[in-house]
Design a protein around this motif. Structure first.
Motif, mmCIF file in Angstrom:
data_model
loop_
_atom_site.group_PDB
_atom_site.id
_atom_site.type_symbol
_atom_site.label_atom_id
_atom_site.label_comp_id
_atom_site.label_asym_id
_atom_site.label_seq_id
_atom_site.Cartn_x
_atom_site.Cartn_y
_atom_site.Cartn_z
ATOM 1 N N ASP A 386 0.811 -1.231 0.000
ATOM 2 C CA ASP A 386 0.000 0.000 0.000
ATOM 3 C C ASP A 386 0.838 1.272 0.000
ATOM 4 O O ASP A 386 0.398 2.307 -0.478
ATOM 5 N N ASP A 387 2.047 1.207 0.564
ATOM 6 C CA ASP A 387 2.855 2.441 0.622
ATOM 7 C C ASP A 387 3.706 2.647 -0.648
ATOM 8 O O ASP A 387 4.466 3.607 -0.745
ATOM 9 N N GLY A 399 -2.021 2.322 -1.918
ATOM 10 C CA GLY A 399 -3.074 2.282 -0.901
ATOM 11 C C GLY A 399 -4.198 3.237 -1.249
ATOM 12 O O GLY A 399 -5.386 2.889 -1.168
ATOM 13 N N ARG A 402 -6.191 1.913 -4.190
ATOM 14 C CA ARG A 402 -7.089 0.815 -3.791
ATOM 15 C C ARG A 402 -8.294 1.350 -3.012
ATOM 16 O O ARG A 402 -9.420 0.911 -3.222
ATOM 17 N N GLU A 403 -8.029 2.319 -2.102
ATOM 18 C CA GLU A 403 -9.135 2.885 -1.300
ATOM 19 C C GLU A 403 -10.197 3.523 -2.193
ATOM 20 O O GLU A 403 -11.381 3.496 -1.877
#
Ligand SMILES: Cc1cc2nc3c(=O)[nH]c(=O)nc-3n(C[C@H](O)[C@H](O)[C@H](O)COP(=O)(O)OP(=O)(O)OC[C@H]3O[C@@H](n4cnc5c(N)ncnc54)[C@H](O)[C@@H]3O)c2cc1C
Length: 491
Positions: A386-387, A399, A402-403
């Motif tokens: 995610d980072d 991240g 995806r969010e």
């Protein structure tokens, strides 16, 4: 009908553009050859800058004799004044400014000039031939933004164009036949290539054997590369992929792992390979922006052309990788066919059948077969933490991308872009779009990205001024070229 010879603007001086230029000029057309690079040759025939004083530039190439023929042909036409070459001209848009070919200057090509790309010039032509090639597909992984990580094409460009290597010990990874010349080229230049990591399962090659056999010359080329891998003792890791690049401030090692039959990393197979440079390639994507600006049809990611390499917009031809990724031989064949067709059609006749058509059929079949076997690992996105930064221009992480889908309900790339800014920066998503699509599962759709190059605001404002306002580009006036400001173009 325009006075004097018909004028064709060829955009791109790689194999396709050069072949087209020579074919059209030999048939009585006045050609303006426009390219962003300081020298003709494109990706395949990239050569060291003359100031570097390379004694044997041919050592970094194969099929040098073809380049010599193209170079001599170009020099003869430049001398005769039938071709004008405009290097360092970055085309940001092409617009239709007249009637169909034969009824007056039909197109205006707008290009930013020089390394600073701050001033725009306009080139007028009766017809346009797009030979702008392709660019590399970049897929992110943890650590991919570390200094020392480069694309496979970038590593080759450093070597061929700058006579430098990206590091003393390198790993080459990804998927596709282009990794072979990169790994062997670096090794021949003295780099210790610690591994060639290829996600392809070689058994897939045998499944496409019949189609691949349609180009026996390519099979010989493949065998020569295999021999060179052995000769340079380059460890070959098929069915492997990159997991991450590590280092403090610069690359120190990469972790690679074996792939299972489902395309996922096999647990317990990760291994770290120390290196200073990491060259990663996952294939190429055609440049379609100028074609899209002109309203040409794009099928999937390729500019659509007929048997004569004509797009569906009258007066616009396309050749080489802009119509589909297929290698230099295909680009040369398509360019030749396109140049012949453009010349014939501008003269109001039909082109004679070209022997290059057979080469085109064979090499297209071969390229299509390769395309079915070389693919990035199915689940490459699993490795992206995610980072990990995905969009470098706007510094958007995986991240956040995806969010946008899981928390905010985005269902397409445009909404992801609006919510996260991924793809809103300098490159307009050319680099990060395949990555964002892979991470989100959203479909990649042809995107109109105008202008094709970032244009200074002052230049756009100048473009809106009256046509008779002087706009001196500092160069001599040349046929087919003017120093008038470009017509307003709305990005
Ligand atoms: C790392 C690597 C290794 C390769 N090795 C091989 C190999 O071993 N064998 C093989 O057959 N092929 C190889 N290829 C592929 C080969 O380079 C291409 O197939 C070939 O160069 C395509 O020719 P082209 O004329 O279509 O495009 P290019 O050679 O890419 O030329 C396009 C030209 O258009 C110009 N251009 C693009 N946009 C603009 C714009 N907006 N304004 C002005 N100019 C513009 C570019 O500056 C460039 O000069 C390799 C490619 C890469 C990246």
């Amino acid at each position: 009908m325009t006075d004097g010879p018909h004028r064709l603007a060829v955009i791109g001086a790689g194999p396709a553009g050069l072949a087209a230029c020579l074919a059209a000029a030999a048939r009585g057309v006045q050609v303006t050859l426009i390219d962003a690079a300081p020298e003709a040759g494109g990706q395949f025939y990239r050569r060291p800058a003359s100031g570097l004083g390379a004694r044997r530039p041919s050592a970094l190439h194969h099929r040098w004799s073809t380049w010599s023929r193209l170079e001599q042909g170009l020099a003869a036409h430049l001398e005769a004044g039938t071709v004008e070459h405009l290097p360092d001209h970055h085309v940001w848009t092409v617009e239709r400014t007249g009637q169909a070919p034969g009824a007056g200057p039909g197109f205006t090509v707008h290009a930013l000039i020089g390394p600073l790309q701050e001033r725009s010039v306009a080139v007028r032509a009766d017809a346009v031939l797009l030979a702008t090639g392709g660019y590399e597909k970049v897929l992110p992984f943890p650590g991919w933004t570390l200094p020392g990580v480069v694309t496979a094409g970038g590593a080759q460009a450093m070597l061929k164009g700058g006579l430098v290597v990206p590091g003393r010990r390198a790993v080459v990874a990804g998927s596709g036949p282009l990794l072979l010349p990169v790994a062997t080229g670096l090794s021949a230049a003295g780099v210790e290539v610690a591994a060639l990591v290829e996600s392809l399962d070689p058994r897939r090659l045998s499944r496409a054997a019949v189609a691949l056999a349609s180009a026996p010359g390519k099979a010989v080329e493949g065998a020569l590369y295999a021999f060179q891998l052995l000769r340079h003792r380059i460890p070959f890791l098929p069915r492997h992929t990159v997991v991450e690049a590590q280092g403090e401030g610069h690359l120190e090692a990469v972790t690679v792992a074996a792939l299972g039959p489902d395309g996922r990393v096999r647990p317990g197979t990760a291994r770290s390979i120390p290196c200073e440079a990491f060259a990663v390639g996952h294939g190429m994507i055609p440049h379609t922006d100028l074609a899209e600006a002109l309203g040409c049809r794009v099928d999937g990611v390729n500019v659509s052309v007929d048997d004569e390499q004509r797009t569906d917009v009258p007066g616009v031809w396309a050749a080489g990788e802009t119509t589909g990724i297929g290698g230099a031989e295909l680009a040369l064949a398509e360019g030749h066919i396109a140049g012949r067709s453009a010349a014939a059609r501008l003269h109001g006749t039909a082109p004679d059948p070209s022997p290059a058509a057979r080469v085109r059929t064979r090499t297209r079949r071969f390229a299509a077969a390769l395309d079915t076997v070389y693919r990035p690992p199915l689940h490459w996105a699993d490795q992206v933490t995610d980072d990990t930064v995905v969009c470098r221009c706007e510094e958007v992480t995986a991240g956040r991308v995806r969010e946008a889908v899981t928390d905010l309900g985005a269902g397409d790339l445009r909404t992801v872009k609006l919510l996260t800014r991924a793809g809103m920066g300098w490159c307009q998503g050319r680099i990060c779009e395949p990555a964002v699509a892979g991470l989100t599962g959203c479909e990649q759709t042809p995107a109109r990205r105008m202008p094709a190059r970032p244009v200074p605001l002052g230049e756009l404002a100048r473009a809106g001024a009256d046509d008779d306002e002087s706009h001196d580009d500092g160069n001599d006036h040349a046929p087919g070229r003017d120093t008038q400001p470009p017509k307003p173009t709305h990005p």
